[in-house]
Design a protein around this motif. Structure first.
Motif, short mmCIF file in Angstrom:
data_model
loop_
_atom_site.label_atom_id
_atom_site.label_comp_id
_atom_site.label_asym_id
_atom_site.label_seq_id
_atom_site.Cartn_x
_atom_site.Cartn_y
_atom_site.Cartn_z
N UNK A 650 26.82 38.06 18.84
CA UNK A 650 26.32 37.73 20.17
C UNK A 650 26.90 38.73 21.16
N UNK A 651 26.08 39.42 21.94
CA UNK A 651 26.63 40.40 22.90
C UNK A 651 27.48 39.77 23.98
N UNK A 652 27.32 38.47 24.24
CA UNK A 652 28.13 37.79 25.24
C UNK A 652 29.20 36.92 24.61
N UNK A 653 29.41 37.05 23.30
CA UNK A 653 30.37 36.21 22.60
C UNK A 653 31.76 36.84 22.58
N UNK A 654 32.77 35.97 22.51
CA UNK A 654 34.17 36.37 22.46
C UNK A 654 34.81 35.66 21.28
N UNK A 655 35.32 36.42 20.32
CA UNK A 655 36.04 35.85 19.18
C UNK A 655 37.53 35.80 19.52
N UNK A 656 38.12 34.63 19.50
CA UNK A 656 39.51 34.46 19.89
C UNK A 656 40.10 33.27 19.14
N UNK A 657 41.44 33.28 19.06
CA UNK A 657 42.14 32.15 18.44
C UNK A 657 42.51 31.08 19.45
N UNK A 658 42.10 31.24 20.69
CA UNK A 658 42.34 30.22 21.71
C UNK A 658 41.37 29.06 21.53
N UNK A 659 41.82 27.88 21.92
CA UNK A 659 40.93 26.73 21.90
C UNK A 659 39.97 26.80 23.08
N UNK A 660 38.99 25.92 23.07
CA UNK A 660 38.00 25.95 24.14
C UNK A 660 38.63 25.60 25.49
N UNK A 661 39.59 24.68 25.50
CA UNK A 661 40.26 24.33 26.76
C UNK A 661 41.04 25.53 27.31
N UNK A 662 41.75 26.25 26.44
CA UNK A 662 42.47 27.44 26.89
C UNK A 662 41.51 28.53 27.33
N UNK A 663 40.39 28.67 26.61
CA UNK A 663 39.37 29.64 26.98
C UNK A 663 38.83 29.36 28.37
N UNK A 664 38.54 28.10 28.66
CA UNK A 664 37.99 27.74 29.97
C UNK A 664 39.02 27.88 31.08
N UNK A 665 40.28 27.60 30.77
CA UNK A 665 41.31 27.72 31.80
C UNK A 665 41.48 29.17 32.26
N UNK A 666 41.46 30.12 31.31
CA UNK A 666 41.55 31.53 31.69
C UNK A 666 40.29 31.96 32.44
N UNK A 667 39.13 31.45 32.01
CA UNK A 667 37.89 31.81 32.68
C UNK A 667 37.86 31.26 34.11
N UNK A 668 38.37 30.05 34.30
CA UNK A 668 38.41 29.46 35.63
C UNK A 668 39.40 30.18 36.54
N UNK A 669 40.50 30.62 35.96
CA UNK A 669 41.55 31.26 36.75
C UNK A 669 41.07 32.56 37.38
N UNK A 670 40.26 33.31 36.64
CA UNK A 670 39.85 34.62 37.12
C UNK A 670 38.40 34.64 37.62
N UNK A 671 37.81 33.48 37.84
CA UNK A 671 36.48 33.41 38.43
C UNK A 671 36.60 33.24 39.94
#
Length: 695
Positions: A650-671
């Motif tokens: 997926x061109x917009x996909x991110x493979x990471x070992x973070x959970x979805x909650x951690x993923x959203x927290x970083x996304x919210x912080x820098x939005x």
């Protein structure tokens, strides 16, 4: 006297035939006879009277010299069968009176266009319109009488004058004529537009060049329903990935016995033989006689010697090109399951039209140890959750449509391959899994032994997927039944939402999908053979396998990958001649030619494996907030201490070992909120306008 008696007998038979013909066609109207004679397309009685006794929807006819009235080259020829410019009612020339009554010209013209011409079958410039005349002989009933039955619409074959009821059957019938080389019509005259001279066979084909290999293509090669020798230009990426995987295996040991189980035009096997030469012994198989013939012609086109089959062996001097020894290819006409059961191979490629599950058991039956099996699946309807019943029937897997559906399809195919290998007491190590465009490619290495089979079977697990937030996690290994499976999910949607919120998917492959060492050697092979199209894809796969955004690639030579660790085994590749000489001078033991053997080693650390699945940054964006750029967001996740990489799925996909909650927290912080940017822009605009007013 004998000659005179024979002549009298022939004359009597001719008179009887003329009498029967006159009786059988005495119902034609005077207007139809006049129109047919005026246009010189009248149907002879020998072409209409059919022989009974065929039960498959066909009736054969005697050879004729004039075509049937339903075979025309253009619509004007069909309308010329009746004088549409005259006054009065006119009957349809292709329908009996009881089916279509006589009508005026404007209605008859619409009838000819919409009923007869609209459903024609085209062949060699001639169009076979549907016919409703009583051309087909009625079958005798059980009582022996010829009871009048319903008239059946049919087509008249332009080649052999046979009548066939269904349009699809007529297309298949014409295909058989083409395969036999029968493309000339069984009539000689009576056409409003005469036949052109047949095009020579060499000019009817289209020559296509890919990776230095020329292949002949039929004009309708892009349509599987109309051509036996199907060729898809969009599968170039697939062919190059398969070629690079074979080139990596050649570095380990050679010569190799390779099989292209579904040759079609034979382009993949020809590329193997032309570029790898004596390092491979290529066998191209196809069950279709037309494909086998096309493969042999493509071999001669590329100056490659053909071995095996019924074709002659060509070992003349025309195969040599500028002194370089020619390659050889064995062309076989056999069922793919049969040839894989009869003969062992080091490399097997399966690329049927659709799913490959019917050929996996035969592929693992005789594949050699540490060999490679590559499987290409094009049944995207069942792989991408569009036909769930077909998915369950072919792959024995329960899936739903998710944001990571492409990787879900790859893991589903890998699990099916692992189960097929385990039934033959073999294990697998997935080297490559790609889902690009409209295909899924899985390349695995075969490890013989029941121990390896057990280890592979342990990596097939069920997946828990939350339908609210799309969090997912593999079930823990073990046979004990848990009281609450929702505890394994990191999210708390089950507590905050009513009802059941998660589904159980699988069985799926839970192991890694990529091997870094193998991919790096594939990158070297792609650079060595000038495959510029797949180099960005292979680099993305290398970063994805290491789960990193750092792109450091060394492609100086295969000697850098002499001892590549591949998930539990060490693959020793052939060294360069200079290194081997220096090793002999230093007193070290000389490496033998059989350096492709493997040495058992402890398994790789599980922490080095890439995390399963990925998150789409657009799927989890916050409403009213402007997301950061994808590369910036990857940098923010890395600074937060997580492993992160992009994914080819997926061109917009991110493979990471973070959970979805951690993923959203970083996304919210820098939005950034959207209204802030809008207010800032309006404020700046107002300041500029005020300055202009002051001036």
């Amino acid at each position: 006297m004998a000659e005179q008696k024979e002549g009298n007998t022939v004359q009597l038979h001719q008179e009887d035939a003329d009498k029967n013909n006159g009786d059988s066609h005495g119902t034609l109207t005077q207007e139809e006879k006049g129109s047919q004679s005026a246009t010189s397309v009248a149907t002879p009685s020998s072409a209409i009277k059919m022989e009974p006794g065929l039960d498959n929807g066909k009736t054969s006819s005697a050879p004729s010299t004039d075509r049937h009235v339903s075979i025309q080259t253009k619509l004007e020829g069909l309308e010329m069968l009746v004088d549409l410019n005259g006054a009065g009612r006119k009957a349809c020339p292709l329908c009996p009176e009881e089916k279509f009554k006589a009508c005026y010209s404007h209605k008859l013209r619409r009838h000819l266009q919409n009923l007869h011409w609209k459903v024609y079958v085209e062949f060699e410039g001639q169009r076979m319109c549907i016919c409703h005349l009583p051309c087909r002989q009625l079958k005798p009933s059980l009582s022996g009488d010829q009871a009048p039955g319903r008239l059946v619409a049919h087509y008249h074959c332009v080649v052999c004058s046979v009548t066939i009821a269904r349009k699809t059957d007529m297309i298949s019938h014409l295909k058989r004529h083409v395969n036999k080389g029968e493309t000339e019509a069984s009539y000689t005259g009576g056409s409003d537009v005469p036949f052109e001279d047949p095009v020579p066979t060499g000019q009817a084909y289209e020559i296509m060049k890919e990776l230095g290999t020329n292949v002949q293509l039929l004009p309708n090669h892009t349509t599987p329903q109309k051509s036996d020798t199907y060729f898809n230009r969009k599968m170039k990426t697939n062919r190059q990935l398969v070629f690079c995987s074979l080139a990596v295996l050649v570095e380990e040991r050679n010569p190799l016995e390779c099989l292209d189980a579904f040759g079609a035009t034979g382009i993949m096997g020809l590329q193997w033989a032309k570029h790898l030469r004596s390092a491979v012994k290529v066998t191209i198989n196809d069950i279709n006689e037309a494909c086998v013939k096309m493969i042999r012609e493509n071999c001669h086109l590329n100056h490659i010697r053909v071995e095996g089959g019924r074709g002659p062996r060509h070992s003349d001097a025309t195969g040599d090109v500028e002194g370089v020894p020619i390659a050889s290819v064995e062309v076989v006409k056999m069922d793919a399951n049969v040839i894989m059961h009869l003969r062992p191979f080091d490399y097997i490629h399966l690329d049927p039209f659709g799913t490959a599950v019917n050929y996996l058991d035969a592929a693992f039956r005789n594949v050699r140890n540490l060999g490679i099996v590559s499987v290409t699946s094009t049944d995207t309807g069942s792989l991408y959750s569009k036909a769930l019943n077909v998915t369950l029937r072919h792959y024995s897997c329960q899936i739903v449509r998710t944001e990571y559906y492409r990787e879900l399809a790859a893991r589903m195919v890998a699990a099916t391959v692992a189960r097929a290998a385990a039934r033959c007491n073999k294990g697998i190590e997935v080297l490559l899994a790609v889902a690009v465009e409209h295909f899924v490619l899985v390349v695995v290495r075969v490890l013989r032994g029941p121990t390896q089979a057990d280890e592979s079977a342990k990596k097939i697990r069920q997946l828990i997927h939350c339908q609210w937030c799309e969090e997912r996690v593999f079930l823990k290994a073990g046979s004990m039944v848990e009281e609450n499976l929702y505890r394994q999910l990191p999210c708390n949607c089950h507590e905050s939402m009513p009802g059941k919120t998660a589904v159980e998917l699988g069985p799926l492959w839970a192991g890694p999908l990529f091997n870094t060492g193998f991919l790096r050697r594939m990158l070297f092979a792609a650079v060595h053979h000038s495959m510029d199209d797949i180099q960005p894809l292979v680099k993305t796969l290398i970063c994805e396998s290491e789960c990193t955004t750092l792109k450091s690639f060394s492609i100086h030579g295969p000697s850098l990958h002499t001892n590549q660790v591949e998930c539990g085994v060490v693959i020793k590749t052939l060294q360069k001649a200079e290194e081997a000489t220096s090793a002999d001078q230093s007193g070290k033991r000389k490496m033998s030619e059989e350096s492709g053997n493997v040495v058992k080693k402890t398994k790789c650390d599980a922490s080095l494996e890439h995390p399963p699945f990925y998150y789409s940054i657009h799927r989890h964006s916050i409403r009213g907030m402007n997301m950061p750029k994808l590369n910036k967001f990857l940098q923010y996740l890395t600074e937060a201490g997580f492993r992160v990489s992009r994914t080819h799925f997926d061109p917009t996909g991110v493979r990471t070992d973070a959970t979805l909650a951690q993923f959203k927290s970083v996304l919210t912080k820098y939005s950034v909120p959207t209204y802030t940017a809008a207010q800032t822009g309006s404020h700046g605009l107002g300041t500029e306008e005020g300055a202009r007013k002051m001036e």
